[in-house]
Motif scaffolding. Structure first.
Motif, mmCIF file in Angstrom:
data_model
loop_
_atom_site.group_PDB
_atom_site.id
_atom_site.type_symbol
_atom_site.label_atom_id
_atom_site.label_comp_id
_atom_site.label_asym_id
_atom_site.label_seq_id
_atom_site.Cartn_x
_atom_site.Cartn_y
_atom_site.Cartn_z
ATOM 1 N N VAL A 143 0.835 -1.228 -0.106
ATOM 2 C CA VAL A 143 -0.017 -0.004 0.051
ATOM 3 C C VAL A 143 0.804 1.119 0.039
ATOM 4 O O VAL A 143 1.691 1.716 0.949
ATOM 5 C CB VAL A 143 -0.802 0.089 1.209
ATOM 6 C CG1 VAL A 143 -1.585 1.171 0.973
ATOM 7 C CG2 VAL A 143 -1.787 -1.117 1.328
ATOM 8 N N ASP A 144 0.778 2.184 -0.958
ATOM 9 C CA ASP A 144 1.651 3.281 -1.229
ATOM 10 C C ASP A 144 0.426 4.452 -0.981
ATOM 11 O O ASP A 144 -0.610 4.223 -1.478
ATOM 12 C CB ASP A 144 2.207 3.296 -2.824
ATOM 13 C CG ASP A 144 3.399 2.158 -2.666
ATOM 14 O OD1 ASP A 144 3.967 2.156 -1.830
ATOM 15 O OD2 ASP A 144 3.266 1.637 -3.654
ATOM 16 N N PHE A 145 1.291 5.476 -0.642
ATOM 17 C CA PHE A 145 0.377 6.662 -0.483
ATOM 18 C C PHE A 145 1.112 7.853 -0.710
ATOM 19 O O PHE A 145 2.105 8.153 -0.451
ATOM 20 C CB PHE A 145 0.120 6.961 1.220
ATOM 21 C CG PHE A 145 -0.821 8.125 1.536
ATOM 22 C CD1 PHE A 145 -2.131 8.409 0.988
ATOM 23 C CD2 PHE A 145 -0.492 8.915 2.273
ATOM 24 C CE1 PHE A 145 -2.956 9.304 1.298
ATOM 25 C CE2 PHE A 145 -1.274 9.882 3.016
ATOM 26 C CZ PHE A 145 -2.541 10.190 2.148
ATOM 27 N N ALA A 146 0.595 8.778 -1.738
ATOM 28 C CA ALA A 146 1.501 9.821 -2.257
ATOM 29 C C ALA A 146 0.154 10.875 -2.036
ATOM 30 O O ALA A 146 -0.816 11.016 -2.205
ATOM 31 C CB ALA A 146 1.511 9.661 -3.826
ATOM 32 N N LEU A 174 5.024 6.044 -12.445
ATOM 33 C CA LEU A 174 6.185 5.593 -11.891
ATOM 34 C C LEU A 174 5.474 4.139 -11.243
ATOM 35 O O LEU A 174 6.193 3.185 -11.245
ATOM 36 C CB LEU A 174 6.866 6.413 -10.785
ATOM 37 C CG LEU A 174 7.800 7.313 -11.545
ATOM 38 C CD1 LEU A 174 8.088 8.302 -10.417
ATOM 39 C CD2 LEU A 174 8.950 6.931 -12.073
ATOM 40 N N TRP A 175 4.203 4.271 -10.407
ATOM 41 C CA TRP A 175 3.637 3.410 -9.812
ATOM 42 C C TRP A 175 3.256 2.232 -10.514
ATOM 43 O O TRP A 175 3.439 1.118 -10.310
ATOM 44 C CB TRP A 175 2.495 3.945 -9.021
ATOM 45 C CG TRP A 175 1.887 2.915 -8.042
ATOM 46 C CD1 TRP A 175 2.376 2.438 -6.717
ATOM 47 C CD2 TRP A 175 0.869 2.075 -8.246
ATOM 48 N NE1 TRP A 175 1.403 1.577 -6.092
ATOM 49 C CE2 TRP A 175 0.638 1.456 -7.097
ATOM 50 C CE3 TRP A 175 -0.163 2.113 -9.487
ATOM 51 C CZ2 TRP A 175 -0.618 0.606 -7.055
ATOM 52 C CZ3 TRP A 175 -1.242 1.115 -9.467
ATOM 53 C CH2 TRP A 175 -1.391 0.544 -8.089
ATOM 54 N N ILE A 176 2.548 2.654 -11.864
ATOM 55 C CA ILE A 176 2.106 1.846 -12.753
ATOM 56 C C ILE A 176 3.315 0.733 -13.177
ATOM 57 O O ILE A 176 3.136 -0.297 -13.356
ATOM 58 C CB ILE A 176 1.189 2.247 -13.733
ATOM 59 C CG1 ILE A 176 -0.100 2.593 -12.993
ATOM 60 C CG2 ILE A 176 0.923 1.183 -14.943
ATOM 61 C CD1 ILE A 176 -0.908 3.586 -14.010
ATOM 62 N N HIS A 177 4.272 1.547 -13.738
ATOM 63 C CA HIS A 177 5.651 1.153 -14.197
ATOM 64 C C HIS A 177 6.046 0.104 -13.185
ATOM 65 O O HIS A 177 6.553 -1.101 -13.625
ATOM 66 C CB HIS A 177 6.703 2.022 -14.578
ATOM 67 C CG HIS A 177 7.736 1.602 -15.222
ATOM 68 N ND1 HIS A 177 7.870 0.873 -16.406
ATOM 69 C CD2 HIS A 177 8.884 1.178 -14.509
ATOM 70 C CE1 HIS A 177 9.132 0.370 -16.483
ATOM 71 N NE2 HIS A 177 9.707 0.674 -15.494
ATOM 72 N N ASN A 178 6.254 0.298 -12.067
ATOM 73 C CA ASN A 178 6.691 -0.550 -10.768
ATOM 74 C C ASN A 178 5.939 -1.986 -10.720
ATOM 75 O O ASN A 178 6.344 -3.087 -10.456
ATOM 76 C CB ASN A 178 6.738 -0.009 -9.743
ATOM 77 C CG ASN A 178 8.149 1.082 -9.660
ATOM 78 O OD1 ASN A 178 9.037 0.728 -10.333
ATOM 79 N ND2 ASN A 178 7.804 2.020 -8.727
ATOM 80 N N TYR A 179 4.417 -1.871 -11.042
ATOM 81 C CA TYR A 179 3.512 -3.281 -10.569
ATOM 82 C C TYR A 179 2.974 -3.762 -11.749
ATOM 83 O O TYR A 179 2.668 -4.713 -11.669
ATOM 84 C CB TYR A 179 2.714 -2.615 -9.386
ATOM 85 C CG TYR A 179 3.308 -2.048 -8.230
ATOM 86 C CD1 TYR A 179 3.927 -3.226 -7.377
ATOM 87 C CD2 TYR A 179 3.291 -0.866 -7.621
ATOM 88 C CE1 TYR A 179 4.497 -2.694 -6.273
ATOM 89 C CE2 TYR A 179 3.888 -0.593 -6.579
ATOM 90 C CZ TYR A 179 4.414 -1.628 -5.772
ATOM 91 O OH TYR A 179 5.027 -1.174 -4.704
ATOM 92 N N PHE A 180 3.140 -3.009 -12.780
ATOM 93 C CA PHE A 180 2.542 -3.676 -14.096
ATOM 94 C C PHE A 180 3.574 -3.968 -15.271
ATOM 95 O O PHE A 180 4.142 -3.160 -15.921
ATOM 96 C CB PHE A 180 1.245 -2.948 -14.358
ATOM 97 C CG PHE A 180 0.266 -2.924 -13.693
ATOM 98 C CD1 PHE A 180 -0.693 -4.065 -13.814
ATOM 99 C CD2 PHE A 180 0.124 -2.195 -12.544
ATOM 100 C CE1 PHE A 180 -1.757 -3.999 -12.655
ATOM 101 C CE2 PHE A 180 -0.942 -2.260 -11.750
ATOM 102 C CZ PHE A 180 -1.856 -3.353 -11.758
#
Length: 180
Positions: A143-146, A174-180
């Protein structure tokens, strides 16, 4: 590789949909939980259970524009025929209260999640509370929070938040790139 996304009240609906899929994973094997959850400025506390003189609802009252939604009307409307005394007990309507008590069932299949809010949002405390409780339930790394500096509610959808939008979309990428 499905990503469920929602903004404001839709963020809460997206969270609840994923929660339902995770809780009922064994009964719905042909409908697995998604690979990710992206919630933008989710309305996590329609019951205003976190509001006090030091809360983000008070601090950001002059900056944010969601006064009518934070007035308590939305919570009363969502309750329908339920008693007002049930307002802070109905986790399917506003999850922040049960998240606070550690009673919010998420399960081990809960996907990577990003909560994106603004520092000038009246609902920032509820988002932060949700992030802490969700992290405790499923793990810090899921769970990330920005927080977008000086952004109000749903900054990515508003024309007056140009710089905040650019930063928000950069973070999302960045988040999508890290997880998908």
């Amino acid at each position: 590789n499905i990503l469920i996304m929602g903004e404001s009240a839709g963020g809460t609906l997206a969270l609840q949909l994923v929660r339902y899929l995770v809780i009922n994973h064994d009964e719905l094997p042909s409908l697995p939980p998604p690979g990710g959850l992206l919630i933008l400025s989710p309305s996590m506390d329609w019951g205003n259970s976190l509001n006090n003189p030091h809360s983000s609802a008070s601090r950001n009252y002059a900056a944010d524009w969601v006064h009518a939604f934070a007035s308590g009307y939305a919570g009363r409307a969502l309750l329908g025929r339920l008693s007002p005394s049930d307002m802070n007990l109905v986790s399917w309507i506003w999850p922040a209260t049960d998240l606070l008590r550690g009673q919010f069932e998420l399960g081990s299949h809960f996907p990577h999640t990003l909560i994106l809010g603004g520092s000038a949002e009246m609902t920032l405390d509820a988002m932060r509370t949700a992030q802490h409780a969700m992290s405790a339930a499923v793990g810090e790394n899921k769970v990330d929070f920005a927080v977008l500096q000086d952004a109000t509610h749903i900054a990515l959808s508003l024309p007056w938040h140009k710089e905040e939008k650019e930063e928000g979309y950069r973070l999302l990428g960045l988040w999508i790139h890290n997880y998908f």
